[in-house]
Design a protein around this motif. Structure first.
Motif, PDB file in Angstrom:
ATOM      1  N   GLU A   1       0.811  -1.220   0.000  1.00 21.05           N
ATOM      2  CA  GLU A   1       0.000   0.000   0.000  1.00 21.05           C
ATOM      3  C   GLU A   1       0.841   1.264   0.000  1.00 21.05           C
ATOM      4  O   GLU A   1       0.446   2.286  -0.573  1.00 21.05           O
ATOM      5  N   GLN A   2       1.989   1.217   0.669  1.00 20.89           N
ATOM      6  CA  GLN A   2       2.862   2.408   0.646  1.00 20.89           C
ATOM      7  C   GLN A   2       3.357   2.653  -0.770  1.00 20.89           C
ATOM      8  O   GLN A   2       3.366   3.787  -1.261  1.00 20.89           O
TER       9      GLN A   2
ATOM     10  N   GLY B   1       2.665   5.955  -3.149  1.00 16.82           N
ATOM     11  CA  GLY B   1       3.839   6.644  -3.688  1.00 16.82           C
ATOM     12  C   GLY B   1       3.823   6.651  -5.211  1.00 16.82           C
ATOM     13  O   GLY B   1       4.070   7.681  -5.845  1.00 16.82           O
TER      14      GLY B   1
ATOM     15  N   ASP C   1       1.209   7.892   6.116  1.00 18.56           N
ATOM     16  CA  ASP C   1       2.311   8.845   5.902  1.00 18.56           C
ATOM     17  C   ASP C   1       2.474   9.172   4.418  1.00 18.56           C
ATOM     18  O   ASP C   1       2.827  10.300   4.055  1.00 18.56           O
ATOM     19  N   PHE C   2       2.201   8.197   3.563  1.00 19.03           N
ATOM     20  CA  PHE C   2       2.364   8.392   2.120  1.00 19.03           C
ATOM     21  C   PHE C   2       1.218   9.235   1.567  1.00 19.03           C
ATOM     22  O   PHE C   2       1.415  10.101   0.723  1.00 19.03           O
TER      23      PHE C   2
ATOM     24  N   LEU D   1       2.053  12.944   3.123  1.00 23.56           N
ATOM     25  CA  LEU D   1       3.191  13.740   2.641  1.00 23.56           C
ATOM     26  C   LEU D   1       3.352  13.710   1.128  1.00 23.56           C
ATOM     27  O   LEU D   1       3.656  14.729   0.518  1.00 23.56           O
ATOM     28  N   ASP D   2       3.151  12.559   0.521  1.00 23.28           N
ATOM     29  CA  ASP D   2       3.423  12.462  -0.922  1.00 23.28           C
ATOM     30  C   ASP D   2       2.257  12.985  -1.747  1.00 23.28           C
ATOM     31  O   ASP D   2       2.444  13.457  -2.860  1.00 23.28           O
TER      32      ASP D   2
ATOM     33  N   GLU E   1       0.175  16.825   1.038  1.00 16.98           N
ATOM     34  CA  GLU E   1       1.063  17.994   1.184  1.00 16.98           C
ATOM     35  C   GLU E   1       1.491  18.496  -0.186  1.00 16.98           C
ATOM     36  O   GLU E   1       1.634  19.708  -0.408  1.00 16.98           O
TER      37      GLU E   1
ATOM     38  N   SER F   1      10.648  12.304   5.601  1.00 16.93           N
ATOM     39  CA  SER F   1      10.066  11.072   6.119  1.00 16.93           C
ATOM     40  C   SER F   1      10.602   9.982   5.208  1.00 16.93           C
ATOM     41  O   SER F   1      10.262   9.922   4.026  1.00 16.93           O
TER      42      SER F   1
ATOM     43  N   HIS G   1      10.124   7.149   1.295  1.00 15.46           N
ATOM     44  CA  HIS G   1       9.104   7.606   0.349  1.00 15.46           C
ATOM     45  C   HIS G   1       9.643   7.731  -1.078  1.00 15.46           C
ATOM     46  O   HIS G   1       8.929   7.497  -2.040  1.00 15.46           O
TER      47      HIS G   1
ATOM     48  N   THR H   1       9.308   4.988  -3.750  1.00 15.86           N
ATOM     49  CA  THR H   1       7.922   4.694  -4.160  1.00 15.86           C
ATOM     50  C   THR H   1       7.433   5.740  -5.157  1.00 15.86           C
ATOM     51  O   THR H   1       6.751   5.406  -6.128  1.00 15.86           O
ATOM     52  N   ILE H   2       7.793   7.002  -4.934  1.00 15.03           N
ATOM     53  CA  ILE H   2       7.381   8.074  -5.856  1.00 15.03           C
ATOM     54  C   ILE H   2       8.143   7.950  -7.169  1.00 15.03           C
ATOM     55  O   ILE H   2       7.566   8.140  -8.258  1.00 15.03           O
TER      56      ILE H   2
ATOM     57  N   SER I   1       9.091   0.258   3.166  1.00 20.41           N
ATOM     58  CA  SER I   1       8.521   0.749   1.917  1.00 20.41           C
ATOM     59  C   SER I   1       9.564   0.792   0.804  1.00 20.41           C
ATOM     60  O   SER I   1       9.226   0.673  -0.380  1.00 20.41           O
TER      61      SER I   1
ATOM     62  N   GLU J   1       9.264  -2.564  -0.664  1.00 18.53           N
ATOM     63  CA  GLU J   1       8.043  -2.633  -1.484  1.00 18.53           C
ATOM     64  C   GLU J   1       8.335  -2.007  -2.844  1.00 18.53           C
ATOM     65  O   GLU J   1       8.017  -2.561  -3.900  1.00 18.53           O
TER      66      GLU J   1
END
Lengths: 338, 291
Positions: free
Chosen positions: A80-81, A85, A112-113, A116-117, A120, B133, B136, B139-140, B170, B173
């Motif tokens: 899911e994260q 993302g 959190d994702f 913030l991703d 925000e 954080s 992340h 993933t992005i 993550s 992932e």
């Protein structure tokens, strides 16, 4: 599950089929997989639209989109994260992602994702999440009874709890058109059609008075609007005149309409498929207290508790969110006040 | 900066020597400007800025395809900094690339500055994501890499992450997703300085063997000395030139405080203290080691 007004227990215990079956009654008009079909229709005229899922396309109705437009669908796996993302990254490149999983996983695992991703960053990512509130009997692992409470404090996030297939179909293009992140609680499978019997259209950010009434106002959201309307019809037999205000967008809240309707001298209840902590009831109370409006409001919703596993009709009665229980509550409150 | 127009520009030895000299000068200025910014606040993540300066110099002075006057140019390579606290190094690199004015570095972490303590996309031109954080960025980066492929855009996505960050699940992932989707336009750059908040990364939660882990997830991996400029250039170019569709990972072994010997020798801390009277000495030592 059944939305009928059963208050008497069934003769034999309901089987596990009733834990996760379609929400519609057999005699109801329904639409199959309204989210999936609405998304296909939208994607046919908007090339930016893409779909993603975390191994739950089949169980969020996104499989309809996947099968119709496989080249526009991304399977991210049970991550899911990584799902949220990746949705953020696609939105940064100009696409309009619809990302699906269960509501419990989007909110509890990937907060959190989402924060913030997506929020925000102000990205046009649309999370479409199944099994809101009490729509599965699997117990707390799958019941998103507090997802709205988790998300309401997140800045800039639009939160939608549709009532039926009509709401979902009309919401999908508006979610895409909204230039910012959205979270929508999705009803899946054979989803009832309810609101087309009324003079109603979904407008993102707007509460709509579905029916008016002089004695009682039910302020409801999500599938509870269907039960509120059924309860209102049943209460007609007792000459109790019930208004129903449907609030499909919980954030931003249509405060003006809510304040206008609550200003009238009627018994008021809120109805939500969510814990009464941090959801619609709290949102309404917040507005009233802030504006100095003295009005007693009775919450109908799920308790501040981890719910039992079991058959949905049984649980809806047990927790006071069935059509019959709404009616009983209204009658009891009126007899007290009368 | 150098414009790169093909994905794997062949480098002759002469050409490489010239480029390395250019990168070396850029690395010096990135370190110097990191010190300048940290001195404004009297503190900062100076150890990390000094250790990652060579990697950033290779990227921003040589490898990345950017238009300094148009930081959102559609054809640009996307470079995502997961580790937001490395901001002062990134700002120095963006100044080096001409994206932000060098003079603006004096505003680092001051009220109303475009250069906050932790790098955020909403504040600073050229900063692609809000890091900080951890776990992340990759993933992005996946989503961006998928989006670029959808558009037929040949740009490359870089994600600079840290060895400590590999503790975030993550990241793994994302590693699985990148390999599954054949994201050969993605390069993860791991700054391996063996330092995180509570101590050495290899003692807090060892993720070694990091290279083998990424390989097992289906990535192409190179591990190099993060201060060997020619080695970094070759590694980036080899990775981009690979014919298969694996995502690429470059692990750069770096030294906290690199380029300032008294800081290299200092007890290794996540947040390195520099006394008020030490900044001049730091600048002097940096000039000596960069000569």
């Amino acid at each position: 599950m059944s939305n009928t007004a059963t208050t008497t227990p069934p003769e034999k215990p309901l089987t596990s089929d009733a834990m996760s079956a379609s929400l519609a009654r057999e005699d109801q008009r329904v639409t199959a997989a309204p989210l999936g079909h609405a998304l296909v229709e939208l994607a046919q005229r908007d090339e930016r639209v893409v779909g993603l899922s975390a191994d739950l396309a089949k169980y969020t109705d996104l499989h309809v989109f996947r099968d119709a437009m496989p080249e526009r669908f991304y399977q991210i796996g049970m991550s899911e994260q990584a799902l949220l993302g990746a949705a953020a990254g696609l939105a940064m490149e100009g696409f309009v992602p619809f990302a699906s999983t269960y509501a419990v996983f989007a909110t509890r695992r990937a907060y959190d994702f989402l924060c913030l991703d997506i929020a925000e960053a102000g990205l046009n990512v649309n999370m479409v999440c199944a099994l809101p509130g009490l729509t599965t009997g699997y117990g707390p692992s799958h019941q998103a009874t507090e997802d709205i409470a988790i998300l309401r404090a997140m800045p800039d996030l639009t939160i939608v709890d549709p009532c039926d297939a009509v709401d979902i179909e009309q919401a999908v293009p508006q979610l895409a058109a909204h230039d910012g992140p959205t979270y929508t609680r999705i009803l899946r499978g054979k989803v009832p059609r309810v609101l087309d019997e009324y003079d109603y259209t979904f407008e993102l950010g707007k509460a709509k008075l579905i029916r008016d009434g002089a004695d009682v106002l039910l302020v409801s959201t999500g599938l509870m609007t269907e039960r509120a309307l059924e309860a209102a019809r049943e209460l007609e037999a007792d000459r109790i005149d019930v208004a129903v205000l449907h609030v499909p967008t919980l954030k931003p809240l249509d405060e003006a309409t809510i304040v206008r309707e609550l200003a009238k001298d009627r018994l008021v209840l809120t109805c939500e498929n969510h814990t009464t902590t941090g959801g619609l009831f709290d949102a309404v109370a917040h507005v009233l207290v802030r504006d100095g409006i003295a009005r007693q409001v009775t919450p109908v919703g799920l308790p501040d508790a981890f719910l039992d596993a079991g058959a949905l009709p049984t649980l809806a009665d047990r927790y006071g969110v069935s059509t019959a229980k709404i009616g009983e509550r209204v009658r009891a409150l009126l007899s007290h006040s009368g | 900066m150098t414009e790169r127009t093909t994905l794997a520009r062949p480098a002759t030895d002469d050409d490489l020597d010239t480029r390395v000299q250019h990168i070396k000068e850029a690395a010096f200025r990135i370190r110097r400007n990191a010190l300048v910014q940290a001195e404004v606040q009297g503190q900062g993540y100076i150890g990390q800025a000094l250790d990652v300066a060579d990697v950033l110099a290779v990227l921003y002075a040589d490898q990345l395809n950017l238009r300094p006057d148009d930081p959102e140019w559609e054809g640009r390579d996307r470079c995502l900094l997961s580790i937001g606290h490395y901001a002062l190094a990134l700002y120095a690199a963006l100044a080096e690339a001409g994206v932000i004015p060098e003079a603006e570095l004096q505003t680092y972490a001051c009220d109303d500055s475009r250069l906050p303590m932790s790098a955020m996309a909403s504040y600073t031109p050229g900063v692609e994501i809000s890091g900080g954080s951890l776990g992340h960025g990759l993933t992005i980066a996946n989503g961006i890499a998928l989006g670029l492929k959808r558009k037929g855009n040949p740009a490359t996505v870089y994600n600079i992450l840290s060895d400590g960050e590999l503790g975030e699940g993550s990241t793994w992932e994302a590693a699985a997703v990148a390999a599954h989707h054949g994201l050969d336009n993605l390069i993860a750059v791991v700054d391996f300085n063996d330092q995180q908040a509570d101590g050495k990364s290899t003692s807090v939660l060892s993720m070694e063997p990091v290279g083998a882990k990424f390989e097992a997830f289906g990535w192409a991996v190179r591990r190099v000395d993060g201060h060997d400029l020619a080695g970094l250039v070759r590694a980036f170019e080899e990775l981009r030139a690979l014919p298969d569709d694996r995502p690429r990972c470059l692990i750069a072994d770096t030294t906290l405080g690199k380029g300032v010997p008294f800081l290299e020798a200092r007890e290794k801390l996540h947040f390195m203290q520099v006394a008020a009277d030490e900044w001049a000495k730091a600048h002097d030592q940096l000039k000596e080691t960069s000569a």
